[in-house]
Design a protein around this motif. Structure first.
Motif, short mmCIF file in Angstrom:
data_model
loop_
_atom_site.label_atom_id
_atom_site.label_comp_id
_atom_site.label_asym_id
_atom_site.label_seq_id
_atom_site.Cartn_x
_atom_site.Cartn_y
_atom_site.Cartn_z
N GLU A 130 39.35 47.23 43.54
CA GLU A 130 41.08 46.49 43.84
C GLU A 130 42.13 46.68 43.24
O GLU A 130 42.50 47.99 41.94
N CYS A 145 53.64 42.44 48.59
CA CYS A 145 53.64 42.16 49.82
C CYS A 145 54.52 42.24 51.11
O CYS A 145 56.09 42.29 50.85
N GLN A 197 48.56 36.00 43.57
CA GLN A 197 46.89 36.40 43.74
C GLN A 197 47.61 37.63 42.25
O GLN A 197 47.63 38.57 42.95
N SER A 207 48.32 39.22 53.71
CA SER A 207 47.52 38.38 53.42
C SER A 207 46.32 38.62 53.95
O SER A 207 44.41 38.05 54.28
N ARG A 255 46.72 45.97 42.95
CA ARG A 255 48.09 45.15 43.35
C ARG A 255 49.23 46.02 43.87
O ARG A 255 49.53 47.03 43.15
N ILE A 289 44.73 40.07 41.50
CA ILE A 289 44.31 41.07 41.87
C ILE A 289 43.75 41.23 43.42
O ILE A 289 43.42 39.76 44.30
N MET A 290 43.97 42.73 43.87
CA MET A 290 44.60 42.27 45.74
C MET A 290 42.76 43.51 45.71
O MET A 290 42.09 44.38 44.75
N GLN A 291 42.86 43.30 47.48
CA GLN A 291 41.64 44.08 47.41
C GLN A 291 41.30 45.51 48.82
O GLN A 291 42.35 45.32 49.41
N SER A 330 34.61 47.63 51.62
CA SER A 330 35.92 46.96 49.82
C SER A 330 35.78 48.87 49.49
O SER A 330 34.86 48.61 49.34
N ALA A 334 50.92 45.18 50.55
CA ALA A 334 49.94 44.36 50.55
C ALA A 334 50.29 42.88 51.93
O ALA A 334 51.52 42.78 51.65
N GLY A 348 45.76 40.84 50.01
CA GLY A 348 45.88 40.03 48.92
C GLY A 348 47.75 38.83 48.46
O GLY A 348 47.60 39.73 49.99
N GLU A 349 47.04 37.69 48.14
CA GLU A 349 48.45 37.09 48.69
C GLU A 349 49.82 37.38 47.10
O GLU A 349 48.74 38.19 45.90
#
Length: 219
Positions: A202, A207, A179, A154, A204, A181-183, A199, A152, A175-176
């Motif tokens: 969703e 990172c 978070q 940001s 995770r 949930i990430m996209q 998109s 992931a 995503g962070e």
């Protein structure tokens, strides 16, 4: 444990239900032994819908996410691919079966060495592995038909978008760390100056680090 049966179950019970229906992708997942890309003590988990630690705060993507990543790039065998985040080397091995060549970069030298050994053992030789911080761009002015970011971020560095060939596709999870949930996103370079974004789903993931100074791609 019957690993061949576990691999077949993973495809039918985890990956195919996540709308991974490209038979070429499914065939590659069936061919590449995921258990060969985890530590021996994790072999029994290789085909489970669970997080597997790689150390250093990094984890393998879940099998269903890996399947969607591979399918989204729509590879047909003659493409050049950049993989950011080599990790265990599993996604790299699958990409190598789907594309002409793969260039993979990881900031962790231990990951690079382990992935190289695993790829060598399987006789996969169309991959170039490198160690370095690729999160602000890599390979100079070289362009790629597909780019995959395996962790992931940001934001997507602008340099990656510019390294796509026209018609090229980039997969990333946005995503962070804090978070839940990430996209997952897919970016396609429709023309030299126009990009299309989709998109996808969703999820995770662990990172990767993107320097604050890196120019960011604007959706």
């Amino acid at each position: 444990m019957n690993l061949e049966q576990a691999r077949a179950n993973m495809i039918e019970q985890q990956i195919r239900p996540w709308n991974v229906l490209d038979q070429t992708v499914l065939d590659v997942i069936a061919e590449v032994p995921r258990d060969a890309f985890v530590a021996p003590e994790h072999a029994s988990l290789a085909y489970c819908d669970t997080t597997i630690s790689l150390g250093g705060g990094q984890h393998m993507l879940n099998p269903n996410v890996e399947g969607r990543l591979l399918q989204s790039l729509a590879l047909r065998g003659d493409e050049s691919v950049l993989l950011v985040g080599t990790g265990s080397g599993y996604v790299c091995a699958c990409l190598a079966k789907l594309a002409r060549s793969v260039r993979a970069v990881d900031i962790n030298a231990d990951f690079t060495a382990a992935a190289q050994a695993r790829l060598d053992k399987l006789g996969i030789n169309n991959v170039t592995l490198e160690t370095g911080d690729a999160c602000s761009g890599w390979a100079g002015d070289e362009q790629f038909d597909a780019i995959a970011i395996s962790g992931a971020v940001s934001s997507i560095p602008e340099s990656y978008a510019q390294q796509l060939t026209v018609g090229g596709r980039l997969f990333a999870i946005i995503g962070e760390a804090d978070q839940p949930i990430m996209q997952a996103m897919l970016i396609t370079r429709a023309t030299q100056d126009r990009f299309e974004t989709e998109s996808m789903f969703e999820t995770r993931a662990s990172c990767l680090t993107v320097p604050a100074s890196a120019d960011k791609f604007v959706f």
